[in-house]
Design a protein around this motif. Structure first.
Motif, PDB file in Angstrom:
ATOM      1  N   ILE A  51      -7.014  11.599  -3.779  1.00  0.00           N
ATOM      2  CA  ILE A  51      -6.662  10.234  -4.153  1.00  0.00           C
ATOM      3  C   ILE A  51      -7.019   9.307  -3.000  1.00  0.00           C
ATOM      4  N   THR A  52      -7.200   8.063  -3.328  1.00  0.00           N
ATOM      5  CA  THR A  52      -7.520   7.058  -2.325  1.00  0.00           C
ATOM      6  C   THR A  52      -6.217   6.458  -1.822  1.00  0.00           C
ATOM      7  N   MET A  53      -5.892   6.762  -0.584  1.00  0.00           N
ATOM      8  CA  MET A  53      -4.660   6.236   0.008  1.00  0.00           C
ATOM      9  C   MET A  53      -4.979   4.936   0.745  1.00  0.00           C
ATOM     10  N   ASN A  54      -4.025   4.023   0.723  1.00  0.00           N
ATOM     11  CA  ASN A  54      -4.097   2.775   1.481  1.00  0.00           C
ATOM     12  C   ASN A  54      -5.285   1.895   1.104  1.00  0.00           C
ATOM     13  N   ASP A  55      -5.727   1.990  -0.138  1.00  0.00           N
ATOM     14  CA  ASP A  55      -6.760   1.079  -0.638  1.00  0.00           C
ATOM     15  C   ASP A  55      -6.209   0.449  -1.912  1.00  0.00           C
ATOM     16  N   TYR A  56      -5.574  -0.677  -1.753  1.00  0.00           N
ATOM     17  CA  TYR A  56      -4.847  -1.305  -2.848  1.00  0.00           C
ATOM     18  C   TYR A  56      -5.762  -1.728  -3.997  1.00  0.00           C
ATOM     19  N   LYS A  57      -6.959  -2.183  -3.683  1.00  0.00           N
ATOM     20  CA  LYS A  57      -7.875  -2.625  -4.743  1.00  0.00           C
ATOM     21  C   LYS A  57      -8.296  -1.456  -5.626  1.00  0.00           C
ATOM     22  N   GLU A 105       0.830  -1.201   0.000  1.00  0.00           N
ATOM     23  CA  GLU A 105       0.000   0.000   0.000  1.00  0.00           C
ATOM     24  C   GLU A 105       0.868   1.255   0.000  1.00  0.00           C
ATOM     25  N   SER A 106       1.969   1.241   0.723  1.00  0.00           N
ATOM     26  CA  SER A 106       2.886   2.386   0.723  1.00  0.00           C
ATOM     27  C   SER A 106       3.483   2.602  -0.667  1.00  0.00           C
ATOM     28  N   ALA A 107       3.867   1.515  -1.317  1.00  0.00           N
ATOM     29  CA  ALA A 107       4.413   1.622  -2.675  1.00  0.00           C
ATOM     30  C   ALA A 107       3.342   2.145  -3.638  1.00  0.00           C
ATOM     31  N   ALA A 108       2.103   1.669  -3.482  1.00  0.00           N
ATOM     32  CA  ALA A 108       1.005   2.150  -4.329  1.00  0.00           C
ATOM     33  C   ALA A 108       0.750   3.634  -4.091  1.00  0.00           C
ATOM     34  N   ASN A 109       0.816   4.055  -2.844  1.00  0.00           N
ATOM     35  CA  ASN A 109       0.641   5.478  -2.524  1.00  0.00           C
ATOM     36  C   ASN A 109       1.739   6.306  -3.188  1.00  0.00           C
ATOM     37  N   GLU A 110       2.960   5.812  -3.151  1.00  0.00           N
ATOM     38  CA  GLU A 110       4.083   6.542  -3.760  1.00  0.00           C
ATOM     39  C   GLU A 110       3.896   6.666  -5.269  1.00  0.00           C
ATOM     40  N   ILE A 111       3.416   5.617  -5.913  1.00  0.00           N
ATOM     41  CA  ILE A 111       3.153   5.679  -7.353  1.00  0.00           C
ATOM     42  C   ILE A 111       2.122   6.764  -7.647  1.00  0.00           C
ATOM     43  N   GLN A 112       1.052   6.796  -6.862  1.00  0.00           N
ATOM     44  CA  GLN A 112       0.024   7.818  -7.064  1.00  0.00           C
ATOM     45  C   GLN A 112       0.594   9.221  -6.885  1.00  0.00           C
ATOM     46  N   LEU A 113       1.416   9.416  -5.866  1.00  0.00           N
ATOM     47  CA  LEU A 113       2.019  10.730  -5.623  1.00  0.00           C
ATOM     48  C   LEU A 113       2.948  11.140  -6.764  1.00  0.00           C
ATOM     49  N   GLN A 114       3.629  10.185  -7.347  1.00  0.00           N
ATOM     50  CA  GLN A 114       4.507  10.508  -8.477  1.00  0.00           C
ATOM     51  C   GLN A 114       3.700  10.891  -9.719  1.00  0.00           C
ATOM     52  N   PHE A 115       2.566  10.237  -9.924  1.00  0.00           N
ATOM     53  CA  PHE A 115       1.695  10.636 -11.039  1.00  0.00           C
ATOM     54  C   PHE A 115       1.202  12.069 -10.842  1.00  0.00           C
ATOM     55  N   ILE A 116       0.883  12.413  -9.612  1.00  0.00           N
ATOM     56  CA  ILE A 116       0.435  13.780  -9.311  1.00  0.00           C
ATOM     57  C   ILE A 116       1.568  14.770  -9.575  1.00  0.00           C
ATOM     58  N   ALA A 117       2.788  14.401  -9.214  1.00  0.00           N
ATOM     59  CA  ALA A 117       3.938  15.284  -9.455  1.00  0.00           C
ATOM     60  C   ALA A 117       4.148  15.509 -10.949  1.00  0.00           C
ATOM     61  N   ILE A 118       4.008  14.458 -11.765  1.00  0.00           N
ATOM     62  CA  ILE A 118       4.132  14.601 -13.218  1.00  0.00           C
ATOM     63  C   ILE A 118       3.040  15.522 -13.741  1.00  0.00           C
ATOM     64  N   GLU A 119       1.800  15.277 -13.305  1.00  0.00           N
ATOM     65  CA  GLU A 119       0.668  16.094 -13.766  1.00  0.00           C
ATOM     66  C   GLU A 119       0.864  17.551 -13.375  1.00  0.00           C
ATOM     67  N   THR A 120       1.347  17.793 -12.177  1.00  0.00           N
ATOM     68  CA  THR A 120       1.563  19.154 -11.695  1.00  0.00           C
ATOM     69  C   THR A 120       2.647  19.855 -12.508  1.00  0.00           C
ATOM     70  N   SER A 152       8.968   1.289  -6.937  1.00  0.00           N
ATOM     71  CA  SER A 152       7.745   0.917  -6.231  1.00  0.00           C
ATOM     72  C   SER A 152       7.087  -0.295  -6.873  1.00  0.00           C
ATOM     73  N   VAL A 153       7.086  -0.349  -8.197  1.00  0.00           N
ATOM     74  CA  VAL A 153       6.516  -1.505  -8.904  1.00  0.00           C
ATOM     75  C   VAL A 153       7.334  -2.761  -8.590  1.00  0.00           C
ATOM     76  N   GLU A 154       8.659  -2.634  -8.568  1.00  0.00           N
ATOM     77  CA  GLU A 154       9.505  -3.780  -8.214  1.00  0.00           C
ATOM     78  C   GLU A 154       9.192  -4.276  -6.805  1.00  0.00           C
ATOM     79  N   LEU A 155       9.000  -3.352  -5.878  1.00  0.00           N
ATOM     80  CA  LEU A 155       8.670  -3.732  -4.505  1.00  0.00           C
ATOM     81  C   LEU A 155       7.336  -4.481  -4.455  1.00  0.00           C
ATOM     82  N   ILE A 156       6.350  -3.967  -5.155  1.00  0.00           N
ATOM     83  CA  ILE A 156       5.040  -4.641  -5.181  1.00  0.00           C
ATOM     84  C   ILE A 156       5.183  -6.038  -5.773  1.00  0.00           C
ATOM     85  N   ASP A 157       5.960  -6.157  -6.859  1.00  0.00           N
ATOM     86  CA  ASP A 157       6.160  -7.479  -7.472  1.00  0.00           C
ATOM     87  C   ASP A 157       6.845  -8.438  -6.507  1.00  0.00           C
TER      88      ASP A 157
END
Length: 167
Positions: A142-148, A34-49, A79-84
């Motif tokens: 964004i939805t934090m800590n909800d992996y699904k 969930e932490s790795a998923a949150n980080e991915i979401q935050l990075q997408f926001i940084a790119i968009e910003t 983060s993707v490597e960690l999730i894998d």
């Protein structure tokens, strides 16, 4: 009879300890995912910003977008490597083809004389639009800590980015 009773009690205690440890480590793995998923979401926001900021300033500091994209790609890849690694079994939990699509946005593909080409600007603006549509953007909750929910959003993002890449 006492030895059998003692063995039964020890066996029960060891089994309960094993169950507790399994549950504990399973929860820790889920928290890390969930932490790795949150980080991915935050990075997408940084790119968009970064893209949004350049759109507001008529693309005067294009290096900011490039730097943010490269930084975010490194973080997202880790983060993707960690999730894998934390996924149980050999099955990947989600397709990370968005990384390959984002890698096509590298500086050399859309630069001409230290400026983005019109094609590059159009692609980045479309990328920003897609990120916002999928719920990754400045000012969008964004939805934090909800992996699904994260997996659902990533699947939709993969589809839209793949469609953009094919254009």
């Amino acid at each position: 009879m006492n030895i059998k009773k003692l063995i039964l009690i020890i066996s029960f205690a060891l089994n309960m300890t094993l169950i507790f440890l399994s549950f504990f480590f399973y929860n820790k793995m889920n928290e890390a995912k969930e932490s790795a998923a949150n980080e991915i979401q935050l990075q997408f926001i940084a790119i968009e910003t970064a893209i949004g900021n350049q759109m507001q300033t008529a693309w005067t500091e294009v290096e900011d977008v490039d730097k943010q994209l490269q930084h975010s790609l490194m973080t997202i890849s880790r983060s993707v490597e960690l999730i894998d690694e934390l996924s149980i079994g050999s099955k990947k939990e989600f397709e990370s083809s968005f990384i390959n699509v984002l890698k096509t946005y590298k500086r050399n593909n859309f630069f001409d004389n230290n400026h983005f080409t019109s094609q590059g600007i159009a692609y980045f603006e479309k990328l920003r639009s897609i990120l916002r549509e999928e719920g990754f953007g400045k000012g969008i909750a964004i939805t934090m800590n909800d992996y699904k929910v994260f997996i659902t959003k990533i699947d939709a993002l993969n589809t839209k980015l793949s469609d953009l890449y094919e254009e």
